[in-house]
Enzyme design. Structure first.
Site, short mmCIF file in Angstrom:
data_model
loop_
_atom_site.label_atom_id
_atom_site.label_comp_id
_atom_site.label_asym_id
_atom_site.label_seq_id
_atom_site.Cartn_x
_atom_site.Cartn_y
_atom_site.Cartn_z
N ASN A 9 10.42 -1.91 9.67
CA ASN A 9 9.13 -2.09 10.34
C ASN A 9 8.64 -3.48 9.97
OD1 ASN A 9 6.52 -2.12 11.24
ND2 ASN A 9 5.80 -0.45 9.94
N TRP A 10 8.76 -4.40 10.91
CA TRP A 10 8.42 -5.80 10.60
C TRP A 10 6.91 -6.03 10.62
CZ3 TRP A 10 12.57 -8.89 13.94
CH2 TRP A 10 13.84 -8.55 13.48
N LYS A 11 6.16 -4.99 11.00
CA LYS A 11 4.69 -5.10 11.03
C LYS A 11 4.29 -6.37 11.80
CE LYS A 11 4.46 -2.24 6.97
NZ LYS A 11 3.74 -1.82 5.77
N HIS A 94 1.48 5.25 12.29
CA HIS A 94 1.63 4.55 11.01
C HIS A 94 0.27 4.54 10.30
CE1 HIS A 94 2.29 1.43 8.03
NE2 HIS A 94 3.58 1.66 8.18
N GLU A 96 -1.25 2.34 8.76
CA GLU A 96 -2.08 1.15 9.03
C GLU A 96 -2.80 1.30 10.36
OE1 GLU A 96 1.07 -1.68 8.33
OE2 GLU A 96 1.02 -1.12 6.21
N GLU A 166 5.28 8.51 4.26
CA GLU A 166 4.88 7.24 3.64
C GLU A 166 3.56 7.42 2.90
OE1 GLU A 166 6.82 3.67 5.85
OE2 GLU A 166 4.89 4.06 6.76
N GLY A 172 3.55 -1.34 0.41
CA GLY A 172 3.28 -2.75 0.11
C GLY A 172 2.73 -2.99 -1.30
N SER A 213 7.43 0.78 -0.36
CA SER A 213 8.06 -0.05 -1.39
C SER A 213 9.53 0.30 -1.64
CB SER A 213 7.24 0.01 -2.68
OG SER A 213 5.94 -0.52 -2.46
N GLY A 234 9.18 -1.81 5.09
CA GLY A 234 8.39 -2.95 5.52
C GLY A 234 8.94 -4.24 4.91
N GLY A 235 8.35 -4.66 3.80
CA GLY A 235 8.65 -5.96 3.19
C GLY A 235 10.13 -6.27 3.04
P1 13P Z 1 6.71 -1.56 2.46
O1 13P Z 1 8.19 -1.29 2.45
O2 13P Z 1 6.38 -3.03 2.59
O3 13P Z 1 6.01 -0.88 1.32
O4 13P Z 1 6.11 -0.90 3.82
C1 13P Z 1 6.38 0.42 4.08
C2 13P Z 1 5.93 0.74 5.45
O5 13P Z 1 4.75 0.84 5.72
C3 13P Z 1 6.96 0.88 6.49
O6 13P Z 1 6.41 1.41 7.65
#
Ligand code: 13P
Length: 251
Positions: A9-11, A94, A96, A166, A172, A213, A234-235
């Site tokens: 997920n590149w957000k 998600h 967010e 999640e 994050g 994470s 994500g990251g």
């Molecule tokens: P991180 O891997 O950066 O913690 O993000 C997780 C996430 O929200 C994937 O959708």
């Protein structure tokens, strides 16, 4: 057997030009890797560009959100018809989106139904916040989110949905859930809720990812858990080397 699935997920990262580079590197790196589904979820503005890169490879493509109407006066929204010609997956609900953009359980449920009707595979996110976690409310809250997400879905459709557990406090932050604890939330609250709604067989067919994470050095500990079928990342999905290490770590 459930095939593991790792999704990046590149957000809100990567311009189209940057996305092309990253997608190229990922496609090349995973060319000889089998036994795991790999999905890239760039921002909307890069979907068309990344599509040209992943086409004719085994790497899948997903969007990060979608509206539930096919078309109309909904300025700024993206419809299932538009996504269906670009990609095969869509992340829905998600945390967010729920936290910053007012997404509700009801909205997520509508989006899941519409996504499935357009042959898009939903990756549906659930997870508790820190206060809920500390108050011991995780199991009830996550189970409730799952029931709301699947409300009104046939068993035939339900098995197509991918769920991502999640915990919000792990996203994050560099803090992860304890793998055994995440496994038991997934087993008891997520598969448990689905078994109550449908059957144990449906609950066992659905793929459930862990997210929050996930890094190359901890992915194995999650994949070693029997109820965890992959990761939503994500990251660590934003660099080809770390993403490749994650993909390898799921095998
Ligand atoms: P991180 O891997 O950066 O913690 O993000 C997780 C996430 O929200 C994937 O959708």
């Amino acid at each position: 057997m459930r095939t593991p699935i790792i999704a990046g997920n590149w957000k809100m990262h990567k311009t189209a030009a940057e996305a092309i580079q990253l997608a190229h590197a990922v496609c090349e790196a995973v060319v000889d890797i089998n036994g795991v589904d790999v999905v890239l979820c760039p921002p909307f503005t890069a979907l068309g560009a990344v599509k040209t890169i992943v086409e004719n490879t085994k790497v899948g493509l997903g969007a990060q959100n979608m509206y539930w109407e096919e078309q109309g006066a909904f300025t700024g929204e993206v419809s299932p018809l538009m996504l269906a010609e670009l990609c095969g997956y869509v992340i829905l609900g998600h945390s967010e989106r729920r936290q910053f953009f007012g997404e509700t359980d009801e909205g997520v449920n509508k989006k899941i139904k519409v996504a499935l009707a357009h042959n898009l595979t939903p990756i549906v996110c659930v997870g508790e916040n820190l206060a809920q976690n500390e108050a011991g409310e995780t199991a009830a809250f996550v189970g409730g989110q799952v029931k709301a997400a699947f409300a009104g879905l046939s068993a035939e459709d339900a098995v197509k949905v991918i769920v991502a557990y999640e915990p919000i406090w792990a996203i994050g932050t560099g803090k992860t859930a304890d793998p055994a604890t995440a496994n038991s939330i997934i087993g008891l609250s997520i598969r448990g809720a689905i078994a109550e709604m449908y059957s144990e067989s449906v609950a066992q067919q659905i793929r459930v990812q862990y997210g929050g994470s996930v890094k190359p050095d901890n992915v194995d500990s999650f994949m070693a858990q029997p109820d965890i079928d992959g990761a939503l990342v994500g990251g660590a999905s934003l660099k080809p080397d770390s993403f490749l290490a994650l993909v390898k770590g799921t095998l």
